[in-house]
Structures are given as structure tokens and as C-alpha cells.
Design a protein around this motif. Sequence first.
Motif, PDB file in Angstrom:
ATOM      1  N   ALA A  35     -15.391 -10.666  -6.215  1.00 18.20           N
ATOM      2  CA  ALA A  35     -16.404 -10.032  -5.361  1.00 18.20           C
ATOM      3  C   ALA A  35     -15.726  -9.536  -4.088  1.00 18.20           C
ATOM      4  O   ALA A  35     -15.204 -10.332  -3.300  1.00 18.20           O
ATOM      5  N   SER A  36     -15.736  -8.213  -3.891  1.00 19.27           N
ATOM      6  CA  SER A  36     -15.033  -7.651  -2.734  1.00 19.27           C
ATOM      7  C   SER A  36     -15.604  -8.183  -1.422  1.00 19.27           C
ATOM      8  O   SER A  36     -14.858  -8.473  -0.486  1.00 19.27           O
ATOM      9  N   GLY A  37     -16.924  -8.352  -1.337  1.00 19.93           N
ATOM     10  CA  GLY A  37     -17.527  -8.885  -0.109  1.00 19.93           C
ATOM     11  C   GLY A  37     -17.019 -10.298   0.187  1.00 19.93           C
ATOM     12  O   GLY A  37     -16.719 -10.630   1.333  1.00 19.93           O
ATOM     13  N   ASP A  38     -16.882 -11.121  -0.865  1.00 21.48           N
ATOM     14  CA  ASP A  38     -16.364 -12.487  -0.681  1.00 21.48           C
ATOM     15  C   ASP A  38     -14.910 -12.441  -0.202  1.00 21.48           C
ATOM     16  O   ASP A  38     -14.495 -13.236   0.641  1.00 21.48           O
ATOM     17  N   LEU A  39     -14.141 -11.497  -0.766  1.00 21.75           N
ATOM     18  CA  LEU A  39     -12.727 -11.386  -0.357  1.00 21.75           C
ATOM     19  C   LEU A  39     -12.638 -10.995   1.121  1.00 21.75           C
ATOM     20  O   LEU A  39     -11.847 -11.563   1.875  1.00 21.75           O
ATOM     21  N   PHE A  40     -13.494 -10.059   1.540  1.00 22.71           N
ATOM     22  CA  PHE A  40     -13.492  -9.681   2.960  1.00 22.71           C
ATOM     23  C   PHE A  40     -13.909 -10.870   3.834  1.00 22.71           C
ATOM     24  O   PHE A  40     -13.299 -11.131   4.872  1.00 22.71           O
ATOM     25  N   ARG A  41     -14.950 -11.607   3.404  1.00 23.90           N
ATOM     26  CA  ARG A  41     -15.418 -12.741   4.220  1.00 23.90           C
ATOM     27  C   ARG A  41     -14.359 -13.847   4.298  1.00 23.90           C
ATOM     28  O   ARG A  41     -14.195 -14.484   5.326  1.00 23.90           O
ATOM     29  N   GLU A  42     -13.615 -14.021   3.221  1.00 23.24           N
ATOM     30  CA  GLU A  42     -12.530 -15.008   3.225  1.00 23.24           C
ATOM     31  C   GLU A  42     -11.460 -14.607   4.249  1.00 23.24           C
ATOM     32  O   GLU A  42     -10.965 -15.431   5.010  1.00 23.24           O
ATOM     33  N   ASN A  43     -11.139 -13.304   4.264  1.00 20.69           N
ATOM     34  CA  ASN A  43     -10.156 -12.799   5.219  1.00 20.69           C
ATOM     35  C   ASN A  43     -10.648 -12.936   6.655  1.00 20.69           C
ATOM     36  O   ASN A  43      -9.868 -13.224   7.560  1.00 20.69           O
ATOM     37  N   GLY A  90     -19.479  -5.771  -6.503  1.00 24.16           N
ATOM     38  CA  GLY A  90     -19.370  -5.118  -5.190  1.00 24.16           C
ATOM     39  C   GLY A  90     -18.203  -4.145  -5.110  1.00 24.16           C
ATOM     40  O   GLY A  90     -17.996  -3.499  -4.083  1.00 24.16           O
ATOM     41  N   PHE A  91     -17.462  -4.009  -6.147  1.00 22.14           N
ATOM     42  CA  PHE A  91     -16.356  -3.044  -6.249  1.00 22.14           C
ATOM     43  C   PHE A  91     -16.351  -2.484  -7.660  1.00 22.14           C
ATOM     44  O   PHE A  91     -16.434  -3.287  -8.599  1.00 22.14           O
ATOM     45  N   PRO A  92     -16.219  -1.185  -7.856  1.00 18.39           N
ATOM     46  CA  PRO A  92     -16.126  -0.133  -6.840  1.00 18.39           C
ATOM     47  C   PRO A  92     -17.480   0.200  -6.207  1.00 18.39           C
ATOM     48  O   PRO A  92     -18.521  -0.077  -6.794  1.00 18.39           O
ATOM     49  N   ARG A  93     -17.421   0.810  -5.021  1.00 22.84           N
ATOM     50  CA  ARG A  93     -18.628   1.204  -4.297  1.00 22.84           C
ATOM     51  C   ARG A  93     -18.587   2.676  -3.906  1.00 22.84           C
ATOM     52  O   ARG A  93     -19.519   3.154  -3.262  1.00 22.84           O
ATOM     53  N   THR A  94     -17.501   3.353  -4.216  1.00 22.65           N
ATOM     54  CA  THR A  94     -17.412   4.802  -3.984  1.00 22.65           C
ATOM     55  C   THR A  94     -16.728   5.410  -5.213  1.00 22.65           C
ATOM     56  O   THR A  94     -16.053   4.696  -5.978  1.00 22.65           O
ATOM     57  N   ILE A  95     -16.894   6.730  -5.348  1.00 24.77           N
ATOM     58  CA  ILE A  95     -16.236   7.417  -6.471  1.00 24.77           C
ATOM     59  C   ILE A  95     -14.716   7.263  -6.360  1.00 24.77           C
ATOM     60  O   ILE A  95     -14.034   7.028  -7.363  1.00 24.77           O
ATOM     61  N   ALA A  96     -14.181   7.332  -5.143  1.00 23.00           N
ATOM     62  CA  ALA A  96     -12.726   7.190  -4.970  1.00 23.00           C
ATOM     63  C   ALA A  96     -12.261   5.810  -5.453  1.00 23.00           C
ATOM     64  O   ALA A  96     -11.210   5.694  -6.098  1.00 23.00           O
ATOM     65  N   GLN A  97     -13.043   4.785  -5.172  1.00 26.32           N
ATOM     66  CA  GLN A  97     -12.675   3.432  -5.633  1.00 26.32           C
ATOM     67  C   GLN A  97     -12.738   3.366  -7.164  1.00 26.32           C
ATOM     68  O   GLN A  97     -11.884   2.745  -7.811  1.00 26.32           O
ATOM     69  N   ALA A  98     -13.761   3.995  -7.738  1.00 26.15           N
ATOM     70  CA  ALA A  98     -13.909   3.961  -9.202  1.00 26.15           C
ATOM     71  C   ALA A  98     -12.727   4.659  -9.866  1.00 26.15           C
ATOM     72  O   ALA A  98     -12.172   4.184 -10.868  1.00 26.15           O
ATOM     73  N   ARG A  99     -12.304   5.789  -9.279  1.00 34.23           N
ATOM     74  CA  ARG A  99     -11.160   6.536  -9.855  1.00 34.23           C
ATOM     75  C   ARG A  99      -9.879   5.715  -9.736  1.00 34.23           C
ATOM     76  O   ARG A  99      -9.065   5.690 -10.657  1.00 34.23           O
ATOM     77  N   ALA A 100      -9.720   5.051  -8.583  1.00 29.47           N
ATOM     78  CA  ALA A 100      -8.510   4.237  -8.387  1.00 29.47           C
ATOM     79  C   ALA A 100      -8.481   3.094  -9.400  1.00 29.47           C
ATOM     80  O   ALA A 100      -7.426   2.765  -9.957  1.00 29.47           O
ATOM     81  N   LEU A 101      -9.637   2.491  -9.632  1.00 33.11           N
ATOM     82  CA  LEU A 101      -9.694   1.395 -10.605  1.00 33.11           C
ATOM     83  C   LEU A 101      -9.364   1.917 -12.003  1.00 33.11           C
ATOM     84  O   LEU A 101      -8.551   1.330 -12.725  1.00 33.11           O
ATOM     85  N   ASP A 102      -9.997   3.036 -12.385  1.00 32.71           N
ATOM     86  CA  ASP A 102      -9.731   3.619 -13.706  1.00 32.71           C
ATOM     87  C   ASP A 102      -8.240   3.883 -13.893  1.00 32.71           C
ATOM     88  O   ASP A 102      -7.672   3.577 -14.947  1.00 32.71           O
ATOM     89  N   ALA A 103      -7.618   4.458 -12.850  1.00 34.85           N
ATOM     90  CA  ALA A 103      -6.198   4.822 -12.953  1.00 34.85           C
ATOM     91  C   ALA A 103      -5.333   3.565 -13.094  1.00 34.85           C
ATOM     92  O   ALA A 103      -4.419   3.524 -13.927  1.00 34.85           O
TER      93      ALA A 103
END
Length: 225
Positions: A35-43, A90-103
Motif C-alpha cells: 500500500a503506497s499510502g502505508d509506505l509513505f506513512r512509514e517513511n 493505492g498504486f498506481p494512481r495516475t496514468i504515468a504510474q500505471a505506464r511505469a508499472l506496466d513497463a
Amino acid sequence: MTEQVLYIILLGPPASGKGTQAAQLREFLELPHVASGDLFRENLKNETELGLQAKEYMDRGELVPDDVTIAMVMDRLSRPDCAGGALLDGFPRTIAQARALDAALAAAGHRVALVPCIQVPDDVLVERVSGRRLCPVCGESYHVRFNPPEEPGICDNDGAELYQREDDQPETVRRRLQVYHEQTSPLIDYYRNRGLLIDIQGDQSIEAVQSDLRSAVSKIGLFRK
Ligand code: ADP
Ligand code: ADP
């Protein structure tokens, strides 16, 4: 089930129940919950450079910039426990994130298997957010009315005192919902066009949503590589 690499993305607006459902689904799938939100909160809690960078965006209900977010999630996915895939929340949350994940997945010979999208009307989300309480130790998400712990304010799993997220205040929530509709909801068509999206009716009991999710993931067993 887990010899094969499986990536599932839980999509849905803030407080639609992604974390609640993922906590149960990860056991069913034997996949780590990322969960990206959890990772941010941990940081944030550990006062890392990344946490400090993310804080200003989180406090305003804005998305953390794509480059920072993508690097953080990819680093998490590269750890050994994600060798069999992951349940992304919670990830991806933008098209750019989705493309990066796909790649990144394609480079490793993998792909996203399924994207259940938990749909809940905005007025219900506002009510859910206002009663949300979280465990600082295990991350379990409760609701003062809809999913209360056995003892008020105390986590059932570890006895820790529950807290309310700073960004669950009404003004920030309104902004988060706006951001969802503007920047994240285009992912619905992105994944629908790839034949990966499954609509899940989120405005039902936690058990009913879980049951719908399990039926959806059980069906894709047939198509896994
Ligand atoms: P919720 O579960 O209520 O949708 P999250 O815990 O997923 O909220 O996210 C909290 C905040 O962390 C977001 O409002 C945003 O600032 C940041 N965040 C989480 N995931 C992402 C992401 N994929 N891209 C950018 N920012 C993110
Ligand atoms: P997300 O991870 O999508 O932000 P959460 O899983 O944290 O959402 O759920 C948000 C709030 O709504 C929590 O207080 C949770 O207990 C509650 N909740 C989750 N699913 C349901 C449901 N089906 N019905 C009622 N309340 C729910």
C-alpha cells in the motif's frame, strides 16, 4: 496458487475499503499487501528524506509526485517477499504510474492480472473517512460505527491505541476526492480497455465486498501464466 507471479491492483477512491479488503484478500491469495499510502506513512514516522518530501503533499490531500512515488513502490516490489507478485493498494494512481508499472513488469516478463475497482458514492466515502481509526502497529483499519474494535479505541490484534489520520479531516478529504476524480479515475478506462477491470460494488457490507473480490480473483486462476 503462489508458484505463479500474480499482480493485482485494488483501485478505488479514498476510504472505499481498499485497505480493509486487502488485509483479508492477502491471506486468501498469499500475496504481500503493498500500500503506497502505508509506505509513505512509514517513511513519515521514521522521518526519512522521502517522508519529509511526501508530507507536504499528503497534508494538502495532493498526490506525491510520480517520480518519487514510482521509485518508492518499485523498490518495495523488488524485495524478495514480492517475488511471487503483490496485491497493490493505492498504486498506481495516475496514468504515468500505471505506464511505469506496466513497463517494469513487462521487463521482468510479468503483467497485471486483474484490477478490481471498488466503487462507492462520494457521500458514503465522507462518512467512512470521518469515522476511520487506524492501528499504528499493524495498520488495521477500523470504523467507529461500521467496523468497531471490540474495545473502543484499542486494536483487536495487538492492543495498541488507535489514531485518526491527519489527512482524514473534512477539507483534506474533499480535496482527495477531487484529486481521485481528476487524476486517478482515468485509470478505470485504462485498465478496462486492457480487459483487466472488474467493477466491485463497494457500498455493501465488508463481508459481501470480500466475497465479490474472492469470486473475481478465483475466476482469473484460469488465465494465469
Ligand atoms: P486512501 O487509502 O485514503 O486512499 P492512502 O493511504 O492510499 O489514502 O494515501 C494517502 C496519501 O498518500 C494520498 O493522499 C497521497 O498524498 C499519498 N499517496 C498514496 N499513494 C500515492 C500514489 N500512488 N501517488 C501519489 N501519492 C500517493
Ligand atoms: P481505503 O484503504 O480505501 O482508504 P479503508 O479500508 O481504510 O479504505 O476503509 C475506510 C473506512 O471505511 C474505515 O474506517 C473502514 O473501517 C470503513 N469501511 C471499509 N469497508 C467498509 C464497508 N464495506 N462498509 C462500511 N464501512 C467500511
